[in-house]
Design a protein around this motif. Structure first.
Motif, PDB file in Angstrom:
ATOM      1  N   LEU A  44       8.365  26.459  14.747  1.00  0.00           N
ATOM      2  CA  LEU A  44       9.291  27.575  14.526  1.00  0.00           C
ATOM      3  C   LEU A  44       9.722  27.633  13.070  1.00  0.00           C
ATOM      4  N   LYS A  45       9.591  28.795  12.464  1.00  0.00           N
ATOM      5  CA  LYS A  45      10.073  29.003  11.096  1.00  0.00           C
ATOM      6  C   LYS A  45      11.519  29.491  11.189  1.00  0.00           C
ATOM      7  N   ALA A  46      12.420  28.563  11.446  1.00  0.00           N
ATOM      8  CA  ALA A  46      13.816  28.882  11.732  1.00  0.00           C
ATOM      9  C   ALA A  46      14.559  29.453  10.537  1.00  0.00           C
ATOM     10  N   ARG A  47      14.072  29.219   9.344  1.00  0.00           N
ATOM     11  CA  ARG A  47      14.731  29.757   8.147  1.00  0.00           C
ATOM     12  C   ARG A  47      14.807  31.288   8.200  1.00  0.00           C
ATOM     13  N   ALA A  48      13.876  31.903   8.918  1.00  0.00           N
ATOM     14  CA  ALA A  48      13.851  33.362   9.027  1.00  0.00           C
ATOM     15  C   ALA A  48      14.886  33.889  10.022  1.00  0.00           C
ATOM     16  N   LEU A  49      15.556  32.993  10.742  1.00  0.00           N
ATOM     17  CA  LEU A  49      16.531  33.388  11.759  1.00  0.00           C
ATOM     18  C   LEU A  49      17.959  33.244  11.249  1.00  0.00           C
ATOM     19  N   LEU A  50      18.860  34.005  11.850  1.00  0.00           N
ATOM     20  CA  LEU A  50      20.279  33.775  11.622  1.00  0.00           C
ATOM     21  C   LEU A  50      20.642  32.447  12.280  1.00  0.00           C
ATOM     22  N   ILE A  51      21.590  31.739  11.719  1.00  0.00           N
ATOM     23  CA  ILE A  51      21.965  30.430  12.272  1.00  0.00           C
ATOM     24  C   ILE A  51      22.370  30.553  13.740  1.00  0.00           C
ATOM     25  N   ASP A  52      23.058  31.619  14.098  1.00  0.00           N
ATOM     26  CA  ASP A  52      23.484  31.791  15.492  1.00  0.00           C
ATOM     27  C   ASP A  52      22.309  31.960  16.455  1.00  0.00           C
ATOM     28  N   ASP A  53      21.162  32.386  15.942  1.00  0.00           N
ATOM     29  CA  ASP A  53      19.981  32.600  16.786  1.00  0.00           C
ATOM     30  C   ASP A  53      19.089  31.361  16.901  1.00  0.00           C
ATOM     31  N   VAL A  54      19.346  30.372  16.070  1.00  0.00           N
ATOM     32  CA  VAL A  54      18.492  29.178  16.031  1.00  0.00           C
ATOM     33  C   VAL A  54      18.491  28.407  17.359  1.00  0.00           C
ATOM     34  N   PRO A  55      19.654  28.131  17.980  1.00  0.00           N
ATOM     35  CA  PRO A  55      19.615  27.340  19.216  1.00  0.00           C
ATOM     36  C   PRO A  55      18.751  27.945  20.320  1.00  0.00           C
ATOM     37  N   ALA A  56      18.882  29.235  20.568  1.00  0.00           N
ATOM     38  CA  ALA A  56      18.078  29.871  21.626  1.00  0.00           C
ATOM     39  C   ALA A  56      16.590  29.799  21.301  1.00  0.00           C
ATOM     40  N   ALA A  57      16.253  30.001  20.032  1.00  0.00           N
ATOM     41  CA  ALA A  57      14.843  29.924  19.634  1.00  0.00           C
ATOM     42  C   ALA A  57      14.311  28.503  19.801  1.00  0.00           C
ATOM     43  N   LEU A  58      15.140  27.517  19.475  1.00  0.00           N
ATOM     44  CA  LEU A  58      14.718  26.121  19.648  1.00  0.00           C
ATOM     45  C   LEU A  58      14.546  25.780  21.120  1.00  0.00           C
ATOM     46  N   GLU A  59      15.493  26.206  21.937  1.00  0.00           N
ATOM     47  CA  GLU A  59      15.389  25.937  23.372  1.00  0.00           C
ATOM     48  C   GLU A  59      14.149  26.587  23.958  1.00  0.00           C
TER      49      GLU A  59
END
Length: 108
Positions: A38-53
């Motif tokens: 996952l390229k999490a840098r492209a996400l808002l911090i609030d969206d990171v947990p759901a994307a990680l899960e």
């Protein structure tokens, strides 16, 4: 990842919190990408947990990662009330180690 953490530790040891923030953030995002793709840098911090899960990261670790990224951001933009450089390094190092123990996740 190790180099970024090393840079952050050196900055923290010299009590230079601002200099530690970039390397800390880089280490966390690189660890996320290594473990999940996952390229999490492209996400808002609030969206990171759901994307990680969605990639198979446990909810508690995803929440810890969000907290660390939020603490780094808070230190950057509101330095007076934020954690010390050493505290930030310790927290970031902990989530990086947890991610590295997971190994690459090939889900999703």
């Amino acid at each position: 990842i190790d180099q970024a953490l090393s840079e952050a530790r050196a900055a923290a040891k010299a009590d230079q919190r601002a200099a530690a923030l970039g390397p800390l953030e880089r280490a966390v995002y690189l660890a996320i990408e290594r473990a999940t793709g996952l390229k999490a840098r492209a996400l808002l911090i609030d969206d990171v947990p759901a994307a990680l899960e969605a990639k198979g990261v446990p909810a508690d670790l995803a929440a810890d990662i969000k907290a660390v990224l939020g603490a780094i951001e808070a230190a950057r933009f509101a330095p007076d009330g934020a954690l010390s450089a050493r505290e930030l390094v310790d927290r970031a190092d902990a989530v990086v180690r947890k991610l590295s123990r997971m190994g690459p996740i090939s889900k999703g």
